[in-house]
Enzyme design. Structure first.
Site, PDB file in Angstrom:
ATOM      1  CD1 TRP A 100      43.777  24.101 -30.870  1.00  0.00           C
ATOM      2  CD2 TRP A 100      42.168  23.223 -29.582  1.00  0.00           C
ATOM      3  NE1 TRP A 100      44.076  22.780 -30.650  1.00  0.00           N
ATOM      4  CE2 TRP A 100      43.104  22.219 -29.865  1.00  0.00           C
ATOM      5  CE3 TRP A 100      41.069  22.899 -28.784  1.00  0.00           C
ATOM      6  CZ2 TRP A 100      42.985  20.920 -29.383  1.00  0.00           C
ATOM      7  CZ3 TRP A 100      40.946  21.616 -28.302  1.00  0.00           C
ATOM      8  CH2 TRP A 100      41.896  20.640 -28.600  1.00  0.00           C
TER       9      TRP A 100
ATOM     10  CG  ASP B 266      39.854  24.719 -23.486  1.00  0.00           C
ATOM     11  OD1 ASP B 266      40.482  24.115 -22.602  1.00  0.00           O
ATOM     12  OD2 ASP B 266      40.029  24.522 -24.711  1.00  0.00           O
TER      13      ASP B 266
ATOM     14  CE  LYS C 287      48.713  22.160 -24.689  1.00  0.00           C
ATOM     15  NZ  LYS C 287      48.910  21.859 -26.068  1.00  0.00           N
TER      16      LYS C 287
HETATM   17  C1  LMR Z   1      47.896  23.207 -30.026  1.00  0.00           C
HETATM   18  O1  LMR Z   1      46.989  24.050 -30.083  1.00  0.00           O
HETATM   19  O2  LMR Z   1      48.873  23.222 -30.767  1.00  0.00           O
HETATM   20  C2  LMR Z   1      47.846  22.137 -28.964  1.00  0.00           C
HETATM   21  O3  LMR Z   1      46.735  22.326 -28.153  1.00  0.00           O
HETATM   22  C3  LMR Z   1      47.975  20.772 -29.519  1.00  0.00           C
HETATM   23  C4  LMR Z   1      46.724  20.293 -30.196  1.00  0.00           C
HETATM   24  O4  LMR Z   1      46.213  19.254 -29.805  1.00  0.00           O
HETATM   25  O5  LMR Z   1      46.249  20.942 -31.132  1.00  0.00           O
END
Ligand code: LMR
Length: 401
Positions: free
Chosen positions: A134, A215, A250
């Site tokens: 991410w 996480d 979520k």
């Molecule tokens: C995502 O990965 O789409 C979510 O966790 C929202 C974000 O804040 O990026």
């Protein structure tokens, strides 16, 4: 006229995920599909107000409480509820009080508090993230003064985790490197480690003296609330010191309420108490104290057996629907004769699927079909429904031709 102090300011690029979400809202096409941001949507295409949240909000409203400040560390019953959810009631970590939890502004806020605190105790703070991860992991740790590198995780060609490469990366890290790990439902790949692989990662963290930072933003979206804590509980048993960032965005569908928590598992109770004072000072210097409403909802649910059972059920329904949408997308792609086998989508966990689509193909999906996905090829399967899944499959078929 003197020149504006902002004249030198350059435009930053839009956020790779939230920017797409904004662009989607202004797209006039009726058949547009938003698979960019990680949000769960119902069959009707809406973000749900969970039954459990509606019931709990009514209870809270009936109490007619004033909107007082809450402690810097958040609601105590919220923090203890988070620990029970992570480690299980009666766990050694809870009984010994060597874990400490602070409420945070979502999972992002938890990561930031941990990064801010760690940057005060580490020389040349360094963190590593999985490749891929991410993207905000990198931004958060960099903004706290870390140098951020990566460890091998996913083999693009084979479409699976490359565990030997991951081991080699981790074994090459310097002492005190912070290792950011996805406890379940890896974002973006959807591929998680096995029990044996987690055990190996723990062994490396021990021998190389690394600092694990787990996480867990999708607890309950993989195999279940309890099942998804496997990695957290293995780390707890190992006796290591580590961090866990939790998010209820979520799994409670409380995105806008920013409900998260940071838990630090320390050597003993006294150390945990000292660490908490540092986390509180990081929070105080950033936003003073956290908001109450979302945490009050979660705390009420986590401490009420009936509401807890309702939450388990609401979450089960979301989990089942996501799995159904994975199957539906694979089926639709197969039926229309897509030139690639997408059956791997059914093996991935959580909200996302890493489709293997290239950045160009993702761009075409958006430009030609109004189907929004993240540039890396990540789609949010939790936003598919029986009305948009076939259209999405057709669009994918076209762009991979
Ligand atoms: C995502 O990965 O789409 C979510 O966790 C929202 C974000 O804040 O990026």
């Amino acid at each position: 006229m003197t020149q504006s102090i902002f004249a030198c300011v350059e435009k930053k690029p839009d956020d790779p995920i939230l920017g797409l979400n904004e662009a989607f809202k202004t797209d006039p096409r009726e058949n547009k599909v938003n698979l960019s941001i990680g949000v769960y949507c119902t069959e009707e295409g809406n973000i749900p107000l969970l039954n459990v949240v509606a019931l709990t909000e009514q209870k809270l409203l009936d109490k007619k409480e004033a909107h007082a400040y809450i402690p810097i560390s958040g609601l105590p019953q919220y923090c203890s509820g988070v620990q029970k959810l992570l480690f299980g009631e009666g766990s050694e970590v809870i009984a010994s009080k060597r874990a400490t939890t602070i409420q945070s502004l979502g999972g992002t806020g938890a990561l930031k508090l941990g990064a801010d605190f760690l940057s005060t105790i580490l020389d040349n703070p360094t963190a590593v993230v999985s490749a891929p991860t991410w993207q905000n992991h990198v931004a958060i740790f960099e903004s706290a003064g870390f140098t951020v590198g990566s460890y091998a995780y996913y083999n693009k060609e084979q479409g699976c985790i490359d565990f030997p490469a991951m081991v080699a990366s981790l074994e090459g890290l310097k002492e005190n490197t912070v290792v950011i790990l996805h406890a379940c439902c890896h974002n973006p790949t959807g591929f998680d480690l096995t029990t044996e692989e987690w055990a190996k990662v723990i062994e490396i963290c021990k021998t190389r003296k690394l600092i694990p930072f787990l996480d867990i933003a999708y607890q309950g979206f993989g195999n279940g609330l309890e099942e998804d804590t496997e990695a957290v509980r293995l780390f707890a048993k190992s006796g290591l010191q580590f961090f866990v960032s939790s998010s209820f965005s979520k799994n409670f569908s409380l995105y806008g309420e920013r409900v998260g928590a940071l838990t630090a598992v320390c050597a003993d109770e006294a150390e945990a108490a000292r660490v908490l004072t540092n986390l509180k000072s990081a929070a105080r210097a950033n936003y003073s104290n956290p908001p109450k409403h979302g945490a009050a909802i979660v705390a009420t649910v986590l401490n009420d057996p009936q509401l807890l059972a309702q939450w388990h059920e609401d979450l089960r329904q979301m989990r089942v629907r996501i799995k159904e949408m994975r199957t539906a997308l694979v089926k639709a792609l197969k039926e229309i004769g897509a030139s690639k086998d997408f059956s791997f989508i059914e093996k991935q966990n959580g909200m996302f699927s890493f489709t293997g689509l290239t950045a160009d193909q993702v761009q075409r999906l958006k430009d030609e079909f109004g189907v929004y996905a993240v540039k890396s090829g990540r789609i949010c399967v939790a936003s598919l429904n029986t009305k948009n899944v076939e259209y999405t499959a057709k669009a994918i078929k076209e762009v991979i031709k």
